[in-house]
Write a protein that holds these residues in place. Structure first.
Motif, PDB file in Angstrom:
ATOM      1  N   ALA A 149       0.814  -1.220   0.000  1.00  0.00           N
ATOM      2  CA  ALA A 149       0.000   0.000   0.000  1.00  0.00           C
ATOM      3  C   ALA A 149       0.848   1.271   0.000  1.00  0.00           C
ATOM      4  CB  ALA A 149      -0.919   0.011   1.222  1.00  0.00           C
ATOM      5  N   ALA A 150       2.132   1.124   0.262  1.00  0.00           N
ATOM      6  CA  ALA A 150       2.988   2.298   0.467  1.00  0.00           C
ATOM      7  C   ALA A 150       3.256   3.058  -0.821  1.00  0.00           C
ATOM      8  CB  ALA A 150       4.314   1.859   1.081  1.00  0.00           C
ATOM      9  N   ARG A 169      20.938  -9.621   0.915  1.00  0.00           N
ATOM     10  CA  ARG A 169      20.197 -10.858   0.645  1.00  0.00           C
ATOM     11  C   ARG A 169      18.700 -10.615   0.505  1.00  0.00           C
ATOM     12  NH1 ARG A 169      23.359 -14.304   5.317  1.00  0.00           N
ATOM     13  NH2 ARG A 169      25.290 -14.705   4.147  1.00  0.00           N
ATOM     14  N   ILE A 170      18.172  -9.664   1.255  1.00  0.00           N
ATOM     15  CA  ILE A 170      16.725  -9.451   1.274  1.00  0.00           C
ATOM     16  C   ILE A 170      16.283  -8.384   0.281  1.00  0.00           C
ATOM     17  CG2 ILE A 170      16.577  -7.593   2.992  1.00  0.00           C
ATOM     18  CD1 ILE A 170      14.381 -10.756   2.853  1.00  0.00           C
ATOM     19  N   HIS A 171      17.192  -7.630  -0.287  1.00  0.00           N
ATOM     20  CA  HIS A 171      16.827  -6.491  -1.121  1.00  0.00           C
ATOM     21  C   HIS A 171      15.991  -6.909  -2.327  1.00  0.00           C
ATOM     22  CE1 HIS A 171      17.570  -3.238  -4.140  1.00  0.00           C
ATOM     23  NE2 HIS A 171      17.308  -2.494  -3.086  1.00  0.00           N
ATOM     24  N   ALA A 172      16.394  -7.979  -3.013  1.00  0.00           N
ATOM     25  CA  ALA A 172      15.641  -8.434  -4.186  1.00  0.00           C
ATOM     26  C   ALA A 172      14.234  -8.869  -3.789  1.00  0.00           C
ATOM     27  CB  ALA A 172      16.373  -9.573  -4.871  1.00  0.00           C
ATOM     28  N   ASP A 173      14.107  -9.554  -2.649  1.00  0.00           N
ATOM     29  CA  ASP A 173      12.783  -9.970  -2.185  1.00  0.00           C
ATOM     30  C   ASP A 173      11.903  -8.765  -1.877  1.00  0.00           C
ATOM     31  OD1 ASP A 173      13.555 -12.596  -2.401  1.00  0.00           O
ATOM     32  OD2 ASP A 173      14.148 -12.770  -0.298  1.00  0.00           O
ATOM     33  N   LEU A 174      12.513  -7.724  -1.323  1.00  0.00           N
ATOM     34  CA  LEU A 174      11.757  -6.506  -1.030  1.00  0.00           C
ATOM     35  C   LEU A 174      11.197  -5.896  -2.304  1.00  0.00           C
ATOM     36  CD1 LEU A 174      10.818  -4.184   0.816  1.00  0.00           C
ATOM     37  CD2 LEU A 174      13.057  -3.131   0.469  1.00  0.00           C
ATOM     38  N   LEU A 175      12.022  -5.787  -3.331  1.00  0.00           N
ATOM     39  CA  LEU A 175      11.573  -5.185  -4.589  1.00  0.00           C
ATOM     40  C   LEU A 175      10.435  -5.987  -5.210  1.00  0.00           C
ATOM     41  CD1 LEU A 175      14.949  -4.103  -6.236  1.00  0.00           C
ATOM     42  CD2 LEU A 175      13.398  -2.759  -4.813  1.00  0.00           C
ATOM     43  N   GLU A 176      10.427  -7.298  -5.002  1.00  0.00           N
ATOM     44  CA  GLU A 176       9.343  -8.127  -5.523  1.00  0.00           C
ATOM     45  C   GLU A 176       8.066  -7.990  -4.696  1.00  0.00           C
ATOM     46  OE1 GLU A 176      10.799 -12.089  -5.660  1.00  0.00           O
ATOM     47  OE2 GLU A 176      12.212 -11.712  -7.297  1.00  0.00           O
ATOM     48  N   SER A 177       8.193  -7.525  -3.457  1.00  0.00           N
ATOM     49  CA  SER A 177       7.047  -7.454  -2.548  1.00  0.00           C
ATOM     50  C   SER A 177       6.306  -6.135  -2.625  1.00  0.00           C
ATOM     51  CB  SER A 177       7.512  -7.682  -1.098  1.00  0.00           C
ATOM     52  OG  SER A 177       8.129  -8.941  -0.941  1.00  0.00           O
ATOM     53  N   VAL A 178       6.922  -5.098  -3.168  1.00  0.00           N
ATOM     54  CA  VAL A 178       6.302  -3.773  -3.186  1.00  0.00           C
ATOM     55  C   VAL A 178       5.716  -3.474  -4.553  1.00  0.00           C
ATOM     56  CG1 VAL A 178       7.913  -2.974  -1.426  1.00  0.00           C
ATOM     57  CG2 VAL A 178       8.427  -2.561  -3.836  1.00  0.00           C
ATOM     58  N   GLU A 179       4.795  -2.532  -4.575  1.00  0.00           N
ATOM     59  CA  GLU A 179       4.172  -2.121  -5.829  1.00  0.00           C
ATOM     60  C   GLU A 179       4.611  -0.730  -6.264  1.00  0.00           C
ATOM     61  OE1 GLU A 179      -0.025  -2.610  -5.484  1.00  0.00           O
ATOM     62  OE2 GLU A 179       0.099  -4.780  -5.160  1.00  0.00           O
ATOM     63  N   THR A 180       5.474  -0.113  -5.479  1.00  0.00           N
ATOM     64  CA  THR A 180       6.001   1.200  -5.822  1.00  0.00           C
ATOM     65  C   THR A 180       7.451   1.074  -6.261  1.00  0.00           C
ATOM     66  OG1 THR A 180       6.501   3.425  -4.974  1.00  0.00           O
ATOM     67  CG2 THR A 180       6.662   1.600  -3.419  1.00  0.00           C
ATOM     68  N   SER A 181       7.867   1.979  -7.113  1.00  0.00           N
ATOM     69  CA  SER A 181       9.272   2.018  -7.521  1.00  0.00           C
ATOM     70  C   SER A 181      10.087   2.940  -6.623  1.00  0.00           C
ATOM     71  CB  SER A 181       9.383   2.502  -8.978  1.00  0.00           C
ATOM     72  OG  SER A 181       8.841   3.818  -9.111  1.00  0.00           O
ATOM     73  N   GLU A 182       9.399   3.610  -5.690  1.00  0.00           N
ATOM     74  CA  GLU A 182      10.056   4.559  -4.789  1.00  0.00           C
ATOM     75  C   GLU A 182      10.558   3.820  -3.544  1.00  0.00           C
ATOM     76  OE1 GLU A 182      10.605   7.706  -5.423  1.00  0.00           O
ATOM     77  OE2 GLU A 182       9.488   7.772  -7.313  1.00  0.00           O
TER      78      GLU A 182
END
Length: 281
Positions: A149-150, A169-182
């Motif tokens: 939602a962010a 290690r977690i950065h790629a997973d984070l990018l896959e979990s969010v819907e914003t590019s910010e």
């Protein structure tokens, strides 16, 4: 990432900083593993505000009046005052924070306050593959729902070899979990004692090499300021406004919203120019 890189300290400081700049702010503790916003600010958490708001949302009873009732206020008018929805004090209460309820609360809060700062958990696992009941509550639902939602996500990592490894290690997973590019990366507790000569340069080179991040906000280690904030049960931007930690949070606020004309913002820019100069030799 896991490992307590300073998410809560930065979330509280950011809420106070943005409020001091004239924004109407609400801070939400959505960590289902170990939410600590309430004790960090000296607030009572026997009746968690966020869980109460989620229950009201589940019964279609949530409105501005109810948000005023279940929230608590930190600070004074004109001095960094902001609303807080405290988190669950006991981790076993996580089923109360289901995805539909969290989404409904966040949607209502967007209309209630101008800026919503959510202190989310560390775990991005969705658990669907290990459960036969896809409709069952998810332990990480609040974190995933908040991330999706962010409008902007702040990814906080610690500036030591272990902290950076966890972050990478977690950065790629984070990018896959969010819907914003910010996605704004913040690396906290930068210090030469664990990184050697030119710690800022080493952190930036590491981020650029492995995750192609070149605009991270680096915040120097400042244990004294963090301790002062905990001792006073206040945001670090109020307990130690001239500290490196507070100025780093002010610089982060500049990245997120239009720079304020306040003197603190000016001091933050000056401090970061000095840091950049010293880190380049």
């Amino acid at each position: 990432p896991t490992g307590a890189p300073g998410r809560t300290t930065i979330a509280i400081g950011l809420a106070a900083e943005l409020s001091a700049r004239g924004h109407s702010v609400c801070l939400i503790d959505a960590d289902t593993y170990g939410g600590t916003v309430a004790p960090a600010l000296g607030l009572l958490d026997e009746a968690p505000g966020f869980a109460a708001a989620c229950r009201l949302a589940g019964s279609d009873s949530l409105d501005f009046t109810e948000l005023d009732r279940v929230s608590q206020t930190v600070g004074r008018p004109g001095h960094g005052e902001f609303a807080v929805l405290t988190g669950i004090g006991r981790p076993h209460r996580w089923p109360e924070l289901s995805t539909p309820r969290v989404e409904a609360v966040l949607s209502m809060c967007r209309q209630w306050r101008t800026i919503i700062v959510v202190d989310a958990g560390f775990n991005l696992e969705t658990d669907e593959e290990v459960s036969s009941d896809i409709a069952a509550p998810r332990r990480n639902a609040a974190t995933i729902a908040a991330l999706r939602a962010a409008d902007r996500v702040i990814a906080v990592g610690a500036a030591d070899p272990l902290g950076l490894a966890r972050f990478l290690r977690i950065h790629a997973d984070l990018l896959e979990s969010v819907e914003t590019s910010e996605v704004q990366v913040v690396i906290n507790r930068v210090r030469a004692s664990v990184l050697g000569i030119d710690p800022h340069g080493q952190v930036r080179q590491t981020l650029d090499r492995f995750v192609r991040v070149r605009d991270a906000v680096l915040i120097d280690d400042d244990a004294d300021a963090a301790d002062a904030a905990l001792l006073a049960a206040r945001p670090v931007t109020q307990a130690a406004p001239r500290s490196a930690l507070a100025l780093g949070i002010a610089h982060l606020a500049d990245r997120l919203v239009a720079p304020a004309a306040a003197s603190r913002s000016t001091r933050a820019h000056s401090w970061w120019r000095r840091t950049a100069h010293s880190s380049t030799g």
